[in-house]
Enzyme design. Structure first.
Site, PDB file in Angstrom:
ATOM      1  NE  ARG A  61      -4.942   8.717   9.467  1.00  0.00           N
ATOM      2  CZ  ARG A  61      -4.929   9.569   8.556  1.00  0.00           C
ATOM      3  NH1 ARG A  61      -4.634  10.908   8.889  1.00  0.00           N
ATOM      4  NH2 ARG A  61      -5.618   9.275   7.268  1.00  0.00           N
ATOM      5  N   GLY A  62      -1.861   7.427   7.599  1.00  0.00           N
ATOM      6  CA  GLY A  62      -1.641   8.241   6.558  1.00  0.00           C
ATOM      7  C   GLY A  62      -0.462   7.406   5.942  1.00  0.00           C
ATOM      8  CB  ALA A  63       0.276   5.800   2.595  1.00  0.00           C
ATOM      9  CG  ASP A 250      -3.207   3.701   2.484  1.00  0.00           C
ATOM     10  OD1 ASP A 250      -4.369   4.217   2.141  1.00  0.00           O
ATOM     11  OD2 ASP A 250      -2.778   4.235   3.541  1.00  0.00           O
ATOM     12  CG  ASN A 260      -7.694   5.751  -0.266  1.00  0.00           C
ATOM     13  OD1 ASN A 260      -6.791   5.751   0.601  1.00  0.00           O
ATOM     14  ND2 ASN A 260      -8.737   6.223  -0.474  1.00  0.00           N
TER      15      ASN A 260
END
Lengths: 368, 368
Positions: A61-63, A250, A260
């Site tokens: 995960r994490g943009a 994000d 976010n």
């Protein structure tokens, strides 16, 4: 000749990496973030379906990271079938895994653009090269964000003696990127540079990325830190415990509105009420130049089960899940919120700190 | 003659009660709130030490309820030893269990005042009578709060068609009082009166009183409700999902500053930013007339373990606890915060709604 990917990966000297492509491999390995902080498990992603599953089910995960994993997923699809139809189908499947972060679409589009005009036989190799380039650039970008953020930290007025107290939310760390992280890059560089910092980490319900991931990263890198429940943000600022807030994002709209992790907006309000500077760290692929404001950003709604339960390590050392509400309770689970630009002190990008929408456009030479 | 305590308890027709004294008994029974929502266990408190343990270890919680349990604890102490020394010692021990709520000290002082001038042989009976009176008055007060709050709810501008959407935090319900609750009294009366309402319940980490207790009460009384993580307060208000916020409080200063469960301040900020009215429901014993502002309220700091873990029901149906952060992680656990009066739309008391400090003083005929 040295492998350029390996050289660049060494730009972040961390003892862990969220995403790794062994030299010449037609697969990647990712750290299964569902097992952290209790176990460190690398999972092999060797086809586009598994890459899509890894993104959709939040093994990663994490943009910025899901952008890179998506790019590799497209390369894997082209290894099997380099046709236009397969390219379109894999692009659509990977793009549908998570709706909020713009980096995923950006990375998929970038790989597609790099291969679209090539003959089928050259497409897969070109896709792998483009995905590698996305990874290398992400680490370089985050390092630049870190340098600009470090400069900010040096100049932050402190509320008391001792270390600079930084609040962050969720995980915008190296685990959310290909290296250094976004919000964490200034912190890691500061720590390495001997500037004393202390990080207040919000636990980030429901999935607890702060407690599980950010705390783990701070441990791995030896950065002093303190965990708190999300609800304590306001009190901590009112007490004068926080000098500055730095979070990731994000998706950022042209006007500087920031999407976010859920709870970011609440923290920005508390920061404003207590005159605590509130910064957002982002690589430029997180900017959605097509969006005039944050109102148009789709907010992902996830399963109510995440709210009705908490997952951790049970007393026997196994992964355990406890129900925190009566079975059948109705719950809402919006994963993100939008913080209006008026509450943001600045956007820390790889090209410098933008204080408003105009300076953001100017940094990236876009028409405002 | 009918038992006045029983008659008055019937003022709240709920199928559960947080505190119960069987007619003529020299003990009380309390609902062990640690077991909710998964099990309904009544525990007998028959001496002052156990009463103190029940308060300190949060078998019972909520400002008005711990006041009543403290009062009964003092009566139990006087049953054993009605001397001045025993009175002073039990008063001190009970008062030390929780520092933030002012009702506890208020109730202990009230019982002490009622017995201090009596001969030793009459003290215990007088203490039991005074504690009973505190219970009966609490239920009556909350019913009055409910009626004033119901009037407010009838006049609240709605953001959309359908039920009135009320956000609450933690548990200021019948489980926090002797009956009706404070913040919940208007909701329960509205529901009984056919006014359609829907309650958004924050889970309230770390002890999850919203998810465990408020959800359970809403279920018991058939009030439609939705659970959300604390971080979602801002987004829900921004979406227009919330018409009004009503919370309880553990102590209110003369100027209208409100001390309540950690996270209340954050919700008040979000309400202000979205023009959502923010009300606090309180019985007058929660007002600390000796405090000029909220700055003087002691904020209880609890064990870090509450933040490092989550407690619920495991997959085998037993009480389970999971660790959500690496062992040894440093955590802060402030149980309360202070919401400045400027963010509060009104204080709903048993004598009406006070819009500011002057009207609060006027309602209770105090010099401003």
């Amino acid at each position: 000749m040295a492998d350029p990917l390996r050289l660049n990966l060494d730009l972040d000297p961390a003892p862990y990496r969220a995403l790794h492509r062994p030299t010449g491999a037609r697969f990647v390995e990712v750290l299964d973030q569902r097992a952290l902080p209790h176990a460190q498990i690398m999972v092999k992603l060797a086809d586009a379906d598994t890459a899509a599953l890894a993104i959709g089910s939040m093994w990663v995960r994490g943009a910025p990271l899901i952008g890179a994993v998506g790019a590799y997923g497209l390369a894997m699809a082209l290894d099997l079938d380099p046709s236009d139809a397969a390219l379109a189908s894999a692009h659509a499947a990977l793009d549908a895994t998570r709706p909020t972060a713009v980096n995923l679409r950006w990375a998929l589009d970038r790989v597609r653009r790099a291969v679209a005009s090539l003959p089928a036989s050259e497409r897969a190799d070109a896709a792998w090269r483009e995905a590698d380039a996305i990874v290398v650039e992400d680490i370089e970008i985050n390092h630049s964000i870190g340098q600009h953020g470090l400069q900010l930290l040096r100049e932050i007025p402190r509320r008391r003696s001792g270390p600079i107290n930084v609040m962050t939310h969720c995980n915008a760390g190296a685990l959310a990127t290909c290296g250094w992280g976004t919000a964490t890059a200034p912190l890691f560089l500061a720590h390495a540079d001997g500037l004393p910092i202390h990080v207040f980490v919000s636990e980030t319900r429901p999935r607890l990325q702060g407690a599980n991931l950010t705390v783990w990263e701070m441990n791995q890198r030896g950065v002093p830190h303190t965990l708190f429940v999300d609800s304590a943000s306001g009190l901590l600022m009112r007490r004068g415990d926080i000098d500055v807030v730095i979070v990731g994002t994000d998706r950022v709209a042209c006007n500087g509105d920031v999407c976010n992790k859920i709870g970011t907006y609440d923290k920005a309000l508390a920061a404003r009420d207590n005159d605590v500077p509130f910064y957002v760290a982002l690589p430029s692929p997180t900017i959605d130049w097509s969006l005039a404001s944050g109102d148009g950003i789709p907010i992902e709604s996830r399963s109510a089960d995440e709210v009705l339960t908490a997952v951790g390590r049970d007393e026997n050392g196994n992964t355990g899940k406890v129900a925190i509400a009566p079975a059948g309770t109705r719950a809402v689970n919006y994963a993100f919120d939008v913080t209006p630009a008026r509450l943001v002190s600045g956007l820390i990008t790889e090209r410098g700190v933008a204080r408003d929408a105009q300076s953001l456009s100017a940094l990236f030479a876009r028409a405002a």
